[in-house]
Design a protein around this motif. Structure first.
Motif, short mmCIF file in Angstrom:
data_model
loop_
_atom_site.label_atom_id
_atom_site.label_comp_id
_atom_site.label_asym_id
_atom_site.label_seq_id
_atom_site.Cartn_x
_atom_site.Cartn_y
_atom_site.Cartn_z
N GLN A 9 -1.49 10.32 -2.39
CA GLN A 9 -0.80 11.58 -2.63
C GLN A 9 -0.23 12.21 -1.35
OE1 GLN A 9 -0.09 12.70 -5.78
NE2 GLN A 9 1.29 14.06 -4.65
N LYS A 23 2.77 10.23 -0.36
CA LYS A 23 3.90 10.54 -1.23
C LYS A 23 4.50 11.90 -0.89
CE LYS A 23 5.06 11.36 -6.09
NZ LYS A 23 4.54 11.40 -7.48
N ASP A 24 3.64 12.88 -0.64
CA ASP A 24 4.12 14.24 -0.33
C ASP A 24 4.95 14.25 0.95
OD1 ASP A 24 2.81 15.15 -2.57
OD2 ASP A 24 1.07 15.93 -1.48
#
Length: 307
Positions: A173, A176-177
């Motif tokens: 995550q 991805k961020d």
């Protein structure tokens, strides 16, 4: 049904791996025409037109608090439209009408409410009615061959992350961020228009992994290289350009911070800062695209470019 930029070819919420080959095959259909970049390099008018259009789209996003993906999609529509449609000069109202129409189309695709009148500034008498905007929307749709479910870098992020052998699955995550932040920023830069969405996605993830998980970066690099759909030369070129963009952003942020620092604090750290700055300058080197980066970055990039 709300359009999901991560799954442009399906209305399902789930990630569908069977659509990946289709994404790579179709992504060029959702890019500006091939001669657009040349046009931008040779015409100051189109450069200024694009810059002002993006500025107005972002202003609308800030003032109306739109989802960040709405202005991103609007810029995608705008780029594809002006790359296929000649824009007459000396008519500033065309730019504003195009901006509103692209924002309206993007909001519709995201199934979000869009207020035509709230998005318009009462400036120079240009206030467009609904009928005028609808006609412009039809012109945009026709130029784009009604391909509104744009294939963007976001469409490939999940796929490339799935290639990584993450030691900690929860690290996916933040990776991805950070890649998402980089992709958003890259859209404003003309030089990234030449790269396919998949190349931008892969490069953004590599830049993000280089920042967040440098020890795993060689493994991530090998995973991307192993993808049969990726052009290695273009990947390296885009990676270096994104890296340069991120470093410039960091440098400008540092200058802004220093400009806001009290003089007394600067005085106390002047000797140290001067020494560090000199060290950074003397340790810069040229990489494949001719830009300069600090020595620590050079080692990572050289490791990246070698197989």
């Amino acid at each position: 049904m709300e359009f999901d930029l991560e799954n442009p070819l399906t209305s399902l919420k789930e990630y569908v791996s069977d659509t990946i080959p289709d994404l790579f095959v179709s992504e060029s259909d959702h890019m500006p025409s091939r001669n657009f970049l040349h046009c931008l390099k040779t015409s100051d008018f189109y450069v200024s037109f694009r810059e002002e259009a993006i500025s107005r789209i972002l202003q609308a996003q800030y003032s109306c608090n739109y989802d960040l993906f709405i202005p991103y999609l609007a810029v995608n529509y705008m780029d594809r439209f002006i790359s296929r449609q000649e824009i007459p000069q000396g008519k500033p109202w065309i730019l504003r009408l195009l901006v509103i129409s692209c924002l309206s189309l993007a909001a519709k695709m995201k199934n979000k409410h869009f207020s035509i009148f709230n998005s318009q500034e009462a400036e120079a008498g240009f206030i467009f009615d609904t009928q005028t905007i609808n006609r412009m929307e039809l012109l945009v749709l026709d130029a784009l061959n009604w391909r509104m479910r744009s294939i963007t870098p976001f469409s490939f992020v999940h796929f490339f992350i799935s290639l990584f052998e993450l030691k900690d699955p929860s690290s996916a995550q933040p990776l991805k961020d950070r890649a998402t932040e980089i992709i958003f920023k890259a859209q404003n830069e003309i030089k990234f228009l030449e790269f396919k969405p998949s190349i931008i996605a892969a490069s953004a993830l590599l830049v993000a992994s280089n920042e967040r998980f440098p020890l795993q970066f060689p493994c991530f690099k090998c995973s991307i290289y192993s993808c049969e759909f990726v052009n290695e030369e273009k990947l390296l070129e885009c990676f270096n350009a994104l890296q340069e963009m991120v470093e410039m952003e960091w440098y400008e942020s540092m200058l802004d911070t220093m400009s806001c620092t009290p003089l007394s604090v600067l005085d106390r750290h002047f000797t140290k800062s001067e020494s560090e700055t000199t060290s950074i300058i003397t340790s810069t080197t040229t990489i494949t695209n001719g830009s300069t980066v600090p020595e620590i970055k050079r080692r990572k990039l050289n490791g990246y470019s070698s197989k």
